[in-house]
Design a protein around this motif. Structure first.
Motif, PDB file in Angstrom:
ATOM      1  N   ALA A 191       0.582  -1.068  -0.161  1.00 19.06           N
ATOM      2  CA  ALA A 191      -0.079   0.074  -0.056  1.00 19.06           C
ATOM      3  C   ALA A 191       0.349   1.380  -0.469  1.00 19.06           C
ATOM      4  O   ALA A 191       0.575   2.160   0.240  1.00 19.06           O
ATOM      5  N   TRP A 192       2.029   1.257  -0.259  1.00 16.01           N
ATOM      6  CA  TRP A 192       3.093   2.304   0.109  1.00 16.01           C
ATOM      7  C   TRP A 192       3.631   3.040  -1.837  1.00 16.01           C
ATOM      8  O   TRP A 192       3.705   1.786  -1.883  1.00 16.01           O
ATOM      9  N   GLU A 193       3.793   3.993  -1.258  1.00 17.95           N
ATOM     10  CA  GLU A 193       4.472   4.747  -2.773  1.00 17.95           C
ATOM     11  C   GLU A 193       6.232   3.925  -2.171  1.00 17.95           C
ATOM     12  O   GLU A 193       6.406   3.575  -1.680  1.00 17.95           O
ATOM     13  N   ASP A 194       6.879   4.061  -3.357  1.00 19.64           N
ATOM     14  CA  ASP A 194       8.163   3.447  -3.272  1.00 19.64           C
ATOM     15  C   ASP A 194       8.710   4.038  -2.567  1.00 19.64           C
ATOM     16  O   ASP A 194       9.844   3.311  -2.455  1.00 19.64           O
ATOM     17  N   ILE A 195       9.214   5.562  -2.254  1.00 18.02           N
ATOM     18  CA  ILE A 195       9.568   6.721  -1.691  1.00 18.02           C
ATOM     19  C   ILE A 195       9.671   5.828  -0.543  1.00 18.02           C
ATOM     20  O   ILE A 195      10.791   5.640   0.422  1.00 18.02           O
ATOM     21  N   GLU A 196       8.741   5.595   0.293  1.00 25.17           N
ATOM     22  CA  GLU A 196       8.491   5.286   1.118  1.00 25.17           C
ATOM     23  C   GLU A 196       8.816   3.728   1.790  1.00 25.17           C
ATOM     24  O   GLU A 196       9.952   3.469   2.460  1.00 25.17           O
ATOM     25  N   ILE A 197       8.929   2.362   0.682  1.00 28.31           N
ATOM     26  CA  ILE A 197       9.297   1.889   0.797  1.00 28.31           C
ATOM     27  C   ILE A 197      10.930   1.638   0.601  1.00 28.31           C
ATOM     28  O   ILE A 197      11.739   1.180   1.466  1.00 28.31           O
ATOM     29  N   LYS A 198      11.406   2.667   0.068  1.00 29.92           N
ATOM     30  CA  LYS A 198      12.763   3.192   0.028  1.00 29.92           C
ATOM     31  C   LYS A 198      13.336   3.350   1.223  1.00 29.92           C
ATOM     32  O   LYS A 198      13.998   3.364   1.583  1.00 29.92           O
ATOM     33  N   ARG A 199      12.740   3.930   1.770  1.00 33.91           N
ATOM     34  CA  ARG A 199      12.833   5.128   2.871  1.00 33.91           C
ATOM     35  C   ARG A 199      13.085   3.941   4.001  1.00 33.91           C
ATOM     36  O   ARG A 199      14.063   3.839   4.736  1.00 33.91           O
ATOM     37  N   ASP A 200      11.820   3.528   4.502  1.00 30.97           N
ATOM     38  CA  ASP A 200      11.925   2.122   4.986  1.00 30.97           C
ATOM     39  C   ASP A 200      12.751   0.831   4.921  1.00 30.97           C
ATOM     40  O   ASP A 200      13.554   0.644   5.484  1.00 30.97           O
ATOM     41  N   ALA A 201      13.376   0.737   4.147  1.00 32.17           N
ATOM     42  CA  ALA A 201      14.640  -0.144   3.588  1.00 32.17           C
ATOM     43  C   ALA A 201      15.969   0.360   4.252  1.00 32.17           C
ATOM     44  O   ALA A 201      16.743  -0.044   4.427  1.00 32.17           O
ATOM     45  N   GLU A 202      16.555   1.581   3.838  1.00 30.58           N
ATOM     46  CA  GLU A 202      17.658   2.363   3.826  1.00 30.58           C
ATOM     47  C   GLU A 202      17.306   2.557   5.416  1.00 30.58           C
ATOM     48  O   GLU A 202      18.665   2.631   6.459  1.00 30.58           O
ATOM     49  N   GLU A 203      16.112   3.429   6.288  1.00 28.40           N
ATOM     50  CA  GLU A 203      16.743   3.118   7.371  1.00 28.40           C
ATOM     51  C   GLU A 203      16.510   2.443   8.453  1.00 28.40           C
ATOM     52  O   GLU A 203      17.420   1.544   9.172  1.00 28.40           O
ATOM     53  N   ALA A 204      16.056   0.982   7.824  1.00 30.80           N
ATOM     54  CA  ALA A 204      16.445   0.229   8.955  1.00 30.80           C
ATOM     55  C   ALA A 204      17.664  -0.454   8.663  1.00 30.80           C
ATOM     56  O   ALA A 204      18.368  -1.038   9.662  1.00 30.80           O
ATOM     57  N   LEU A 205      18.364  -0.237   7.180  1.00 32.45           N
ATOM     58  CA  LEU A 205      19.596  -1.333   7.346  1.00 32.45           C
ATOM     59  C   LEU A 205      20.472  -0.458   8.151  1.00 32.45           C
ATOM     60  O   LEU A 205      21.607  -0.375   8.131  1.00 32.45           O
ATOM     61  N   GLU A 206      20.736   1.134   8.016  1.00 32.76           N
ATOM     62  CA  GLU A 206      21.784   2.061   8.489  1.00 32.76           C
ATOM     63  C   GLU A 206      20.972   1.900   9.683  1.00 32.76           C
ATOM     64  O   GLU A 206      22.200   2.565  10.780  1.00 32.76           O
ATOM     65  N   ALA A 207      20.209   1.381  10.839  1.00 30.92           N
ATOM     66  CA  ALA A 207      20.158   1.131  12.384  1.00 30.92           C
ATOM     67  C   ALA A 207      20.977  -0.288  12.687  1.00 30.92           C
ATOM     68  O   ALA A 207      20.978   0.684  13.677  1.00 30.92           O
TER      69      ALA A 207
END
Length: 151
Positions: free
Chosen positions: A92-108
């Motif tokens: 249900a998310w826009e691509d930009i939201e998916i990218k942000r979720d993935a990047e933030e999870a990795l950078e944690a």
């Protein structure tokens, strides 16, 4: 006299496992993890039946990233809220939201300084991402795909 509790993993010998919980002070280049085949969702075993460990720092970073990206956030009580992504929400998310979720999870993760989704593609119910990951001691690029997970 009480019986000994049965092992949860009767065919696995974990006697050689070092204290993997204590990674503080270990140089990044010496860190390792067990290798998981994320398509089959199982450990990769050596010829002698023991779980395979990563052999290089780059392989360690890729395995760590794959573990993060294949873990649903908030699903497992053993992980805190910083571990994983919200894959179940991605359709249900826009691509930009998916990218942000993935990047933030990795950078944690303490070994990942920067993560950048280079490209993302949705085809029917499948999702594919190319990601550049800057680790403490190396940079890697990884192609990640999720069949039947998002789209």
């Amino acid at each position: 006299m009480a019986d000994e509790p049965a092992s949860l993993f009767p065919d696995m010998d974990f006697s050689d496992i070092e204290d993997i919980g204590n990674i503080e002070g270990i140089p990044s280049e010496k860190k390792w993890t067990y290798v998981i085949d994320f398509e089959k969702r199982c450990l990769v075993l050596e010829d002698d039946g023991r779980p395979r460990k990563t052999k290089t720092y780059k392989e360690y970073v890729i395995q760590t990233a794959m573990r993060i990206l294949n873990t649903e956030r908030f699903q497992y009580v053993i992980f805190d809220e910083a571990i994983g992504v919200e894959k179940s929400e991605w359709p249900a998310w826009e691509d930009i939201e998916i990218k942000r979720d993935a990047e933030e999870a990795l950078e944690a993760h303490s070994e990942i300084e920067k993560a950048e989704v280079l490209h993302m593609e949705r085809i029917e119910n499948k999702l594919r991402m190319g990601i550049r990951i800057v680790g403490v001691s190396a940079t890697v690029e990884v192609e990640v795909k999720w069949p039947n997970e998002a789209g």
